[in-house]
Design an enzyme around this catalytic site. Structure first.
Site, short mmCIF file in Angstrom:
data_model
loop_
_atom_site.label_atom_id
_atom_site.label_comp_id
_atom_site.label_asym_id
_atom_site.label_seq_id
_atom_site.Cartn_x
_atom_site.Cartn_y
_atom_site.Cartn_z
N THR A 213 -80.75 65.82 23.89
CA THR A 213 -80.27 67.02 24.42
C THR A 213 -78.54 67.16 24.65
OG1 THR A 213 -81.99 67.52 25.78
CG2 THR A 213 -80.17 68.39 26.21
N ARG A 241 -92.74 76.86 26.65
CA ARG A 241 -92.20 75.30 27.41
C ARG A 241 -90.37 76.21 27.66
NH1 ARG A 241 -88.03 71.54 28.35
NH2 ARG A 241 -88.51 70.18 30.24
N GLY A 243 -87.06 74.92 29.53
CA GLY A 243 -87.03 73.50 30.80
C GLY A 243 -85.60 74.09 31.65
#
Ligand code: ASP
Length: 330
Positions: A213, A241, A243
């Site tokens: 990331t 999903r 985060g």
């Protein structure tokens, strides 16, 4: 992927890292303006040259601290090796690419996109959300907003991301366990639009790893700060999903005392509201280095974590695993 305490590595500034530290720590003075970047916890330190180039792109961008962090993150989003924008992770069905991004400035402005698809630079879409009455756009709404605002309708896919997906899928089929899926039957919860592949029927748990990331923090000469993050999220997850990245106070935070950006196991970062936790230490008088160290210690070693922070006096990088990072000042 669980991490052993012994994974501490020296990140670039050996003289500033204490050998006995359970976390890596590097820091320097903020001489007026500075940009710090990370390539995600788990990214090879050899990729730090890209992070330095990104920091330089940020430091060279004319304008505000927000301009600087966006330019830095765009630079990393455009490189295939990082899990953001062009290199974003391919999810468990081998097709889905959903990304999260966020920006925050020291006057308290925050905006984010979650589970956005078909754009190359989600961080710029998050920035565009700043100009709306909203703070967070998700899924199809975020994607449609991006296209309406002129972002090209383009799937961010590259060979590296496909190769990473194949590797993870093969591990999954071998039944290698780990991560948040240790005790969770992902097959029974399969919620992708396509059916669970037959080959997956007899396999075990998932080996998940956060990584690659990208993020940036910047301090400008006028004493303002900004933070930005962009991610393709984790690969082995349920459909939809999201985060820590687009969650307020979790992935990034900025205020008059500085700016913080995280990377790592998103679910644990959310639980601790990690970016705000580190920021509050700075607001209470800690230097960036002290705050990053405290954040790493509180987070512990069970899950991967990387932090970058900048305050009025200094900047700091901390991680409990290898992590590429960069720093530049104009
Ligand atoms: N924190 C990101 C997420 O959970 C992953 C990462 O930082 O590598 O989506």
């Amino acid at each position: 992927m669980r991490l052993a305490a012994a994974l501490a590595v020296i990140l670039g500034l050996p003289s500033l890292a204490a050998a006995a530290d359970p976390v890596t720590l590097a820091s320097g003075q903020n001489a007026g303006s500075v940009v710090i970047t990370h390539g995600g916890v788990g990214s090879p330190p050899e990729w730090s040259a890209d992070c330095s180039d990104a920091a330089l792109a940020g430091a060279s961008a004319p304008g505000t601290a927000l301009d600087a962090v966006c330019a830095a993150v765009v630079h990393l989003e455009d490189l295939c090796r990082f899990n953001a924008g062009t290199g974003a992770n391919v999810r468990l069905d081998g097709k889905t690419i959903q990304m999260d991004a966020a920006v925050m400035t020291s006057d308290g402005q925050f905006a984010a996109v979650a589970a956005i698809e078909r754009v190359l630079n989600p961080v710029l879409v998050a920035r565009e959300v700043l100009a709306t009455p909203h703070r967070l756009l998700v899924g199809d709404g975020a994607t449609r907003f991006a296209h309406v605002r002129g972002f090209a309708d383009q799937v961010p896919i590259c060979d590296e991301a496909v190769a990473k997906f194949r590797e993870r899928w093969a591990k999954l089929l071998r039944g290698e366990a780990g991560g948040g899926f240790d005790d969770f039957d992902w097959r029974a919860a399969w919620n992708y639009p396509t059916a669970l592949p037959a080959e997956a029927a007899a396999t075990g748990a998932a080996d998940e790893s956060a990584g690659d990331t990208v993020g940036a923090v910047a301090g400008a000469v006028d004493g303002t700060f900004a933070a930005a993050l962009s991610t393709g999220g984790t690969s082995i997850t349920l459909y939809g999903r999201v985060g820590d990245v687009p969650i307020y106070g979790c992935g990034c935070f900025a205020g008059p005392a500085g700016a913080v950006a995280c990377t790592g196991h998103g679910e644990e970062i959310i639980r601790l509201a990690m970016a705000r936790l580190v920021y509050e230490r700075m607001a209470s008088g800690d230097t960036a280095r002290e705050a990053v160290r405290a954040g790493c210690e509180i987070f512990g070693q069970e899950w991967p974590l990387g932090l970058i922070a900048v305050g009025p006096v200094d900047w700091a990088v901390g991680a409990n695993a290898p992590m590429a990072w960069g720093q530049a000042a104009p």
